[in-house]
Write an enzyme that holds these catalytic residues in place. Structure first.
Site, PDB file in Angstrom:
ATOM      1  N   LYS A  34       0.841  -1.183   0.000  1.00 39.26           N
ATOM      2  CA  LYS A  34       0.000   0.000   0.000  1.00 39.26           C
ATOM      3  C   LYS A  34       0.886   1.247   0.000  1.00 39.26           C
ATOM      4  O   LYS A  34       2.004   1.136   0.491  1.00 39.26           O
ATOM      5  CB  LYS A  34      -0.959   0.062   1.187  1.00 39.26           C
ATOM      6  CG  LYS A  34      -0.399  -0.213   2.582  1.00 39.26           C
ATOM      7  CD  LYS A  34       0.757   0.546   3.144  1.00 39.26           C
ATOM      8  CE  LYS A  34       0.705   2.016   3.327  1.00 39.26           C
ATOM      9  NZ  LYS A  34       1.960   2.554   3.941  1.00 39.26           N
ATOM     10  N   TYR A  41      -4.581   4.252   6.191  1.00 44.78           N
ATOM     11  CA  TYR A  41      -5.122   3.333   7.206  1.00 44.78           C
ATOM     12  C   TYR A  41      -6.402   3.888   7.831  1.00 44.78           C
ATOM     13  O   TYR A  41      -7.286   3.127   8.217  1.00 44.78           O
ATOM     14  CB  TYR A  41      -4.086   3.073   8.304  1.00 44.78           C
ATOM     15  CG  TYR A  41      -2.940   2.197   7.842  1.00 44.78           C
ATOM     16  CD1 TYR A  41      -3.091   0.829   7.741  1.00 44.78           C
ATOM     17  CD2 TYR A  41      -1.713   2.744   7.508  1.00 44.78           C
ATOM     18  CE1 TYR A  41      -2.052   0.019   7.310  1.00 44.78           C
ATOM     19  CE2 TYR A  41      -0.666   1.945   7.082  1.00 44.78           C
ATOM     20  CZ  TYR A  41      -0.843   0.588   6.984  1.00 44.78           C
ATOM     21  OH  TYR A  41       0.186  -0.216   6.552  1.00 44.78           O
TER      22      TYR A  41
HETATM   23  P1  NDP Z   1      12.425   1.900   2.240  1.00 45.49           P
HETATM   24  O1  NDP Z   1      12.923   3.218   1.793  1.00 45.49           O
HETATM   25  O2  NDP Z   1      12.889   1.395   3.568  1.00 45.49           O
HETATM   26  O3  NDP Z   1      12.783   0.768   1.167  1.00 45.49           O
HETATM   27  C1  NDP Z   1      12.476   0.917  -0.190  1.00 45.49           C
HETATM   28  C2  NDP Z   1      13.438   0.046  -0.988  1.00 45.49           C
HETATM   29  O4  NDP Z   1      13.099   0.178  -2.358  1.00 45.49           O
HETATM   30  C3  NDP Z   1      14.890   0.475  -0.898  1.00 45.49           C
HETATM   31  O5  NDP Z   1      15.569  -0.071   0.206  1.00 45.49           O
HETATM   32  C4  NDP Z   1      15.447  -0.050  -2.197  1.00 45.49           C
HETATM   33  O6  NDP Z   1      15.772  -1.428  -2.047  1.00 45.49           O
HETATM   34  C5  NDP Z   1      14.251   0.003  -3.146  1.00 45.49           C
HETATM   35  N1  NDP Z   1      14.368   1.102  -4.133  1.00 45.49           N
HETATM   36  C6  NDP Z   1      14.452   0.940  -5.463  1.00 45.49           C
HETATM   37  N2  NDP Z   1      14.530   2.115  -6.091  1.00 45.49           N
HETATM   38  C7  NDP Z   1      14.525   3.063  -5.141  1.00 45.49           C
HETATM   39  C8  NDP Z   1      14.599   4.488  -5.169  1.00 45.49           C
HETATM   40  N3  NDP Z   1      14.709   5.158  -6.333  1.00 45.49           N
HETATM   41  N4  NDP Z   1      14.555   5.153  -4.012  1.00 45.49           N
HETATM   42  C9  NDP Z   1      14.426   4.504  -2.833  1.00 45.49           C
HETATM   43  N5  NDP Z   1      14.348   3.142  -2.738  1.00 45.49           N
HETATM   44  C10 NDP Z   1      14.403   2.431  -3.879  1.00 45.49           C
HETATM   45  O7  NDP Z   1      10.829   1.963   2.211  1.00 45.49           O
HETATM   46  P2  NDP Z   1       9.807   1.076   3.022  1.00 45.49           P
HETATM   47  O8  NDP Z   1      10.258  -0.318   3.061  1.00 45.49           O
HETATM   48  O9  NDP Z   1       9.472   1.735   4.287  1.00 45.49           O
HETATM   49  O10 NDP Z   1       8.489   1.210   2.075  1.00 45.49           O
HETATM   50  C11 NDP Z   1       8.383   0.489   0.862  1.00 45.49           C
HETATM   51  C12 NDP Z   1       6.895   0.302   0.528  1.00 45.49           C
HETATM   52  O11 NDP Z   1       6.287  -0.436   1.564  1.00 45.49           O
HETATM   53  C13 NDP Z   1       6.106   1.599   0.414  1.00 45.49           C
HETATM   54  O12 NDP Z   1       5.167   1.482  -0.614  1.00 45.49           O
HETATM   55  C14 NDP Z   1       5.397   1.714   1.746  1.00 45.49           C
HETATM   56  O13 NDP Z   1       4.175   2.422   1.673  1.00 45.49           O
HETATM   57  C15 NDP Z   1       5.164   0.265   2.099  1.00 45.49           C
HETATM   58  N6  NDP Z   1       5.108   0.026   3.540  1.00 45.49           N
HETATM   59  C16 NDP Z   1       4.074  -0.714   4.031  1.00 45.49           C
HETATM   60  C17 NDP Z   1       3.972  -0.952   5.370  1.00 45.49           C
HETATM   61  C18 NDP Z   1       2.846  -1.771   5.904  1.00 45.49           C
HETATM   62  O14 NDP Z   1       2.699  -1.839   7.132  1.00 45.49           O
HETATM   63  N7  NDP Z   1       2.055  -2.417   5.065  1.00 45.49           N
HETATM   64  C19 NDP Z   1       4.946  -0.415   6.325  1.00 45.49           C
HETATM   65  C20 NDP Z   1       6.022   0.314   5.700  1.00 45.49           C
HETATM   66  C21 NDP Z   1       6.076   0.521   4.349  1.00 45.49           C
HETATM   67  P3  NDP Z   1      17.146  -2.031  -2.600  1.00 45.49           P
HETATM   68  O15 NDP Z   1      18.219  -1.340  -1.838  1.00 45.49           O
HETATM   69  O16 NDP Z   1      17.015  -3.479  -2.285  1.00 45.49           O
HETATM   70  O17 NDP Z   1      17.181  -1.755  -4.070  1.00 45.49           O
END
Ligand code: NDP
Length: 387
Positions: free
Chosen positions: A141, A239
């Protein structure tokens, strides 16, 4: 008979995912509310996590605890992370992809589904690429950053003949199944008013002027419009929209909204820092909500004709706690990610269609409301939510 097997499955899930306690596992109506399908014994759905950030870490732990899903592959832009995760979770090198070679996952029979955990602005691209590779998709989401993107994603998955689930973890959480039952089955009579807020203070307001940051850093993607689609409304406010919709069992007709307060115009130059909004539902109920990056709040309150029910913490990772006019509300703490993955995995393995309330159709409904809220805040007018 069907209700009995569903409840048994849920009870088993609760028992395996939680520590022993006197608290109930699930509300009595859990099977009906969760829309559980039948699990397939012995099989697991092989999932590749796409984007190894913070939330992927929670999902990996959920996958470890899952009975019906397995962490089978990785998609990442960072080879060092791939190495670390491979060792930690025992993933073979042939199941690791970069964003560039991701499409070749189509030729890997070891992967059944891709779980997109990327910044919101990349959800559409990777959902469509995964679908074209013939893989089922679970997308975090918010589903995407616009209604049009959601429609494209739904079409792509339909054309490819794959299922599209959205990461709505609270649809399987016992406290939320209970409040959904309270509202939809009118346990306290008709709900007339909902008050829901979810906010995290994401920076130090007292040092706001001195804090340096680079909005173009990957870590700051939530501040960039193209990557996030919006501010805390996209991330957290969703949420409040979700809970209002599933407690009432209705779609909002119209919204009004207001931006603010803003403490740091530099940091929040592209997306809102805070927003409040009000949703009017067909049955006459009003839901008033707020989300912000400037303070911490996590609560839900519903006032009904014959009583009330409330949770705080309510919408985060919990543990959730609350009370109603009839007494306390508390269930055993579960691994929310494992519960969500188990329900999705069991359904897909059984070859059954996922229930609408966790699919792209649900993600699309949220985006329709979100777009209306932004338009209302920008225009200062009451905006009808498109059907
Ligand atoms: P993060 O910033 O922690 O992680 C995102 C990951 O995406 C990065 O670590 C990277 O992984 C990858 N990535 C690829 N391209 C990019 C870019 N251009 N910029 C930044 N990151 C990039 O985010 P979150 O994990 O917090 O959030 C990710 C998704 O999950 C969002 O859509 C958020 O809304 C959702 N979410 C849902 C939650 C829930 O409870 N359901 C809780 C938290 C988030 P790599 O280094 O491996 O390439």
């Amino acid at each position: 008979m069907e209700d009995l097997s569903r409840r048994t499955f849920l009870a088993q899930l609760g028992l395996t995912l939680t520590a022993a306690s006197v608290l109930p596992d699930f509300p009595a109506v859990a099977g009906k509310a969760a829309g559980i399908l039948h699990p397939t014994a012995g099989k697991k759905l092989n999932i590749a996590l796409c984007g190894l950030g913070n939330y992927a870490g929670a999902l990996a732990e959920g996958l470890m605890a899952s009975q019906y899903c397995r962490l089978a592959g990785l998609v990442t832009g960072h080879p060092a992370k791939a190495h670390e995760w491979r060792l930690k979770y025992g993933i073979p090198e042939k199941n690791v992809y970069s964003y560039e070679n991701f499409d070749s996952i189509a030729r890997n029979p070891d992967i059944d589904a891709v779980y997109i955990v990327l910044p919101n602005g990349l959800h559409k691209e990777f959902t469509i690429r995964a679908a074209k590779a013939g893989k089922h998709v679970i997308c975090e989401k918010p589903m995407a950053i616009s209604v049009n993107e959601c429609l494209e994603m739904i079409t792509a998955c339909k054309l490819a003949g794959v299922q599209l689930a959205i990461g709505y973890r609270l649809h399987f959480e016992p406290t939320h199944l209970e409040i959904k039952h309270f509202g939809q089955d009118r346990v306290f009579g008709q709900v007339r008013m909902i008050d829901a807020s979810l906010s995290y203070q994401t920076y130090d307001l007292t040092k706001a002027e001195k804090t340096t940051f680079n909005i173009n850093d990957d870590a700051e993607w939530r501040l960039r419009k193209t990557m996030a689609g919006g501010g805390p409304l996209m991330d957290l406010g969703i949420y409040c929209i979700q809970a209002s919709r599933y407690v009432l069992g209705e779609e909002p007709l119209s919204v009004t909204a207001q931006f603010g307060p803003v403490h740091n115009k530099v940091r929040f130059s592209q997306v809102e820092e805070s927003i409040s909004w009000q949703m009017v539902f067909p049955g006459g109920a009003v839901s008033t909500c707020m989300t912000s990056c400037g303070f911490n709040i996590d609560r839900f309150y519903a006032a009904a004709d014959e009583g009330y029910f409330e949770l705080s913490p309510a919408l985060s990772y919990g543990p959730f706690e609350g009370k109603s006019s009839r007494g306390p509300i508390k269930f055993k703490v579960i691994n929310q990610q494992a519960a969500q993955l188990d329900h999705i995995g069991a359904s897909i393995l059984a070859g059954e269609k996922l229930p609408d309330h966790i699919t792209g159709k649900e993600g699309l409904k949220d985006l329709r409301v979100i777009e209306a809220i932004y338009e209302a805040a920008r225009s200062g007018k009451k905006i009808q939510v498109s059907a």
